[in-house]
Design a protein around this motif. Sequence first.
Motif, PDB file in Angstrom:
ATOM      1  N   LEU A  96      -3.550   2.347  16.009  1.00 30.10           N
ATOM      2  CA  LEU A  96      -4.669   2.445  15.037  1.00 30.10           C
ATOM      3  C   LEU A  96      -5.467   1.127  14.522  1.00 30.10           C
ATOM      4  N   PRO A  97      -4.568   0.114  14.192  1.00 26.36           N
ATOM      5  CA  PRO A  97      -4.912  -1.401  13.920  1.00 26.36           C
ATOM      6  C   PRO A  97      -5.320  -2.293  14.730  1.00 26.36           C
ATOM      7  N   ALA A 170      20.659   0.131   8.267  1.00 25.64           N
ATOM      8  CA  ALA A 170      20.998  -1.315   8.657  1.00 25.64           C
ATOM      9  C   ALA A 170      19.848  -1.792   9.579  1.00 25.64           C
ATOM     10  N   LYS A 171      19.346  -1.113  10.540  1.00 25.33           N
ATOM     11  CA  LYS A 171      18.311  -1.658  11.230  1.00 25.33           C
ATOM     12  C   LYS A 171      17.006  -1.844  10.417  1.00 25.33           C
ATOM     13  N   GLY A 172      16.645  -1.120   9.451  1.00 22.86           N
ATOM     14  CA  GLY A 172      15.519  -1.009   8.547  1.00 22.86           C
ATOM     15  C   GLY A 172      15.542  -2.500   7.818  1.00 22.86           C
ATOM     16  N   LEU A 173      16.796  -2.724   7.269  1.00 22.25           N
ATOM     17  CA  LEU A 173      17.001  -3.783   6.770  1.00 22.25           C
ATOM     18  C   LEU A 173      16.971  -5.056   7.585  1.00 22.25           C
ATOM     19  N   ALA A 174      17.541  -5.080   8.673  1.00 20.12           N
ATOM     20  CA  ALA A 174      17.496  -6.378   9.658  1.00 20.12           C
ATOM     21  C   ALA A 174      16.335  -6.675  10.165  1.00 20.12           C
ATOM     22  N   PHE A 175      15.388  -5.794  10.035  1.00 21.47           N
ATOM     23  CA  PHE A 175      13.923  -5.878  10.752  1.00 21.47           C
ATOM     24  C   PHE A 175      13.034  -6.545   9.727  1.00 21.47           C
ATOM     25  N   LYS A 176      13.286  -6.506   8.478  1.00 14.88           N
ATOM     26  CA  LYS A 176      12.537  -7.268   7.255  1.00 14.88           C
ATOM     27  C   LYS A 176      11.285  -6.777   7.184  1.00 14.88           C
ATOM     28  N   SER A 177      11.092  -5.367   7.291  1.00 15.65           N
ATOM     29  CA  SER A 177       9.744  -4.676   7.212  1.00 15.65           C
ATOM     30  C   SER A 177       9.751  -3.771   5.935  1.00 15.65           C
ATOM     31  N   PRO A 178       9.313  -4.115   5.044  1.00 15.46           N
ATOM     32  CA  PRO A 178       9.556  -3.027   3.809  1.00 15.46           C
ATOM     33  C   PRO A 178       8.924  -1.825   4.247  1.00 15.46           C
ATOM     34  N   VAL A 217       7.399  13.733   4.948  1.00 15.03           N
ATOM     35  CA  VAL A 217       7.968  12.774   6.129  1.00 15.03           C
ATOM     36  C   VAL A 217       6.728  12.606   7.395  1.00 15.03           C
ATOM     37  N   ARG A 218       6.621  14.081   7.678  1.00 17.27           N
ATOM     38  CA  ARG A 218       5.973  14.120   9.012  1.00 17.27           C
ATOM     39  C   ARG A 218       4.516  13.402   9.009  1.00 17.27           C
ATOM     40  N   ALA A 219       3.764  13.766   7.862  1.00 13.34           N
ATOM     41  CA  ALA A 219       2.145  13.571   7.606  1.00 13.34           C
ATOM     42  C   ALA A 219       2.086  12.296   6.974  1.00 13.34           C
ATOM     43  N   LEU A 220       2.872  11.929   5.806  1.00 19.38           N
ATOM     44  CA  LEU A 220       2.517  10.705   4.825  1.00 19.38           C
ATOM     45  C   LEU A 220       3.290   9.394   5.247  1.00 19.38           C
ATOM     46  N   VAL A 221       4.660   9.781   5.379  1.00 19.73           N
ATOM     47  CA  VAL A 221       5.642   8.598   5.835  1.00 19.73           C
ATOM     48  C   VAL A 221       5.182   7.929   7.223  1.00 19.73           C
ATOM     49  N   ILE A 222       5.249   8.765   8.111  1.00 20.72           N
ATOM     50  CA  ILE A 222       4.935   8.256   9.513  1.00 20.72           C
ATOM     51  C   ILE A 222       3.476   7.702   9.732  1.00 20.72           C
ATOM     52  N   ASN A 223       2.433   8.316   9.169  1.00 19.86           N
ATOM     53  CA  ASN A 223       1.072   7.942   9.186  1.00 19.86           C
ATOM     54  C   ASN A 223       0.787   6.659   8.379  1.00 19.86           C
ATOM     55  N   ILE A 224       1.321   6.539   7.267  1.00 23.41           N
ATOM     56  CA  ILE A 224       0.979   5.198   6.419  1.00 23.41           C
ATOM     57  C   ILE A 224       1.819   4.301   6.678  1.00 23.41           C
ATOM     58  N   ALA A 225       3.221   4.514   6.393  1.00 22.57           N
ATOM     59  CA  ALA A 225       4.228   3.352   6.638  1.00 22.57           C
ATOM     60  C   ALA A 225       4.143   2.538   8.100  1.00 22.57           C
ATOM     61  N   PHE A 227       1.620   2.450  10.179  1.00 20.74           N
ATOM     62  CA  PHE A 227       0.445   1.704  10.317  1.00 20.74           C
ATOM     63  C   PHE A 227       0.355   0.475   9.510  1.00 20.74           C
ATOM     64  N   VAL A 228       1.074   0.435   8.243  1.00 21.18           N
ATOM     65  CA  VAL A 228       1.097  -0.691   7.419  1.00 21.18           C
ATOM     66  C   VAL A 228       2.097  -1.718   8.288  1.00 21.18           C
ATOM     67  N   HIS A 229       3.039  -0.989   8.509  1.00 25.77           N
ATOM     68  CA  HIS A 229       4.096  -2.075   9.282  1.00 25.77           C
ATOM     69  C   HIS A 229       3.354  -2.835  10.418  1.00 25.77           C
ATOM     70  N   ILE A 230       2.572  -2.344  11.452  1.00 24.26           N
ATOM     71  CA  ILE A 230       2.049  -2.981  12.361  1.00 24.26           C
ATOM     72  C   ILE A 230       0.791  -3.859  11.933  1.00 24.26           C
ATOM     73  N   GLN A 231       0.216  -3.346  10.860  1.00 25.40           N
ATOM     74  CA  GLN A 231      -1.086  -4.217  10.384  1.00 25.40           C
ATOM     75  C   GLN A 231      -0.665  -5.521   9.648  1.00 25.40           C
ATOM     76  N   LYS A 232       0.117  -5.250   8.744  1.00 25.42           N
ATOM     77  CA  LYS A 232       0.461  -6.342   7.934  1.00 25.42           C
ATOM     78  C   LYS A 232       1.908  -7.197   8.456  1.00 25.42           C
ATOM     79  N   TYR A 233       2.939  -6.452   8.942  1.00 22.97           N
ATOM     80  CA  TYR A 233       4.116  -7.332   9.046  1.00 22.97           C
ATOM     81  C   TYR A 233       4.083  -7.517  10.850  1.00 22.97           C
ATOM     82  N   VAL A 234       3.568  -7.151  11.510  1.00 27.68           N
ATOM     83  CA  VAL A 234       3.402  -7.411  13.230  1.00 27.68           C
ATOM     84  C   VAL A 234       2.099  -8.096  13.544  1.00 27.68           C
TER      85      VAL A 234
END
Length: 367
Positions: A96-97, A170-178, A217-225, A227-234
Amino acid sequence: MQCNVPLNHKFDQGNLMKLFQKSSSISSKLPSIKNPISNHGLKCFQSRLEHVSTSQPEHNYKPNTTLGAQLDAFYRFTRPHTVIGTIIGITSVSLLPIQTMADLSPTFFIGILKGLLPALLMNICVVGLNQLYDIQIDKVNKPDLPLARGDFSVEFGSAIVATFSILSLAKGLAFKSPPVLSAVVIWFLLGSAYSVDLPFLRWKKYPLLAAACILCVRALVINIAFFVHIQKYVLGRPIMFTKASIFGTTFMSFFVAVIALFKDIPDVDGDRHYGIQSFSVQLGQERIFWLCISMLLMAYGSAVVIGVSSQYPLNMMVTVFGHCMLASILWLRARGVDLKNNAALASFYMFIWNLFYAEYFLIPFVR
């Protein structure tokens, strides 16, 4: 009328059933004795025997320890329809971004993998955790699951859950994406609250809390978190939610609410027996079934209206035609479901997951 027939589990259930069948046949040959056992009583006793035979563990069952059998058991343990939903959902949200073809760089695809890996590990952890606390219920509702059938021991299932939870965090910490780390932490906390049988937890016993967990989880976390991961941190852009992302989050909130409601419809026998007061138990399977169908049709209708407002002809055509087609298939399939057949209801539940997957292919066209 309830059938409260006490049974001594030391008796052979097959012999008891044969004894009743013989008594019925003998009574039919003696005209002087009328209805020594009422039809209702016989049906109640037979129903009770069948329930006990399905809810008790198969003590003689010996799990197949070959590599192929263990891999098949692990496949069933992962609840693959949820894994597929996670893969398709995160991949769709990650698109989407995208603004130009130049955004589809190796960095972008690596970013998707950095979101997918922790999410998939946590997905398997959470569904496994639910199975650990639902063994007795699953012996009635889902006897093919590996813990319920005895393919996996509780200790082995616990080891899988612990390992996958640690790896995910551990992977969530290692990838440095809040956003990714926040997503898997929230997923773990809500999954634990849903399943774990401790004071103030085991939220699956409470319909509203159970639905809220799944929806979050299925509607909010996946669709928002993600999206922000790709748009800002990628891609390195400021956070700005697009029309497609807002539509996707809203539409999937409806869809996930339907999944949360519908998943309990085929499971009313086990849920009722073990005190899980789902909406299907409280209000009845038929009422919840048609409520779910109505909610999905309303969501599809709203998607068509949004599609018509698109300024891009191709996007408008795909959005409108796609949602009309899915709504038509849903309606035709729903009319043919035998609402008294739990196997048919379970099959229709998996069909809803197929519609869920299909929606994620349409969301990127909402522009």
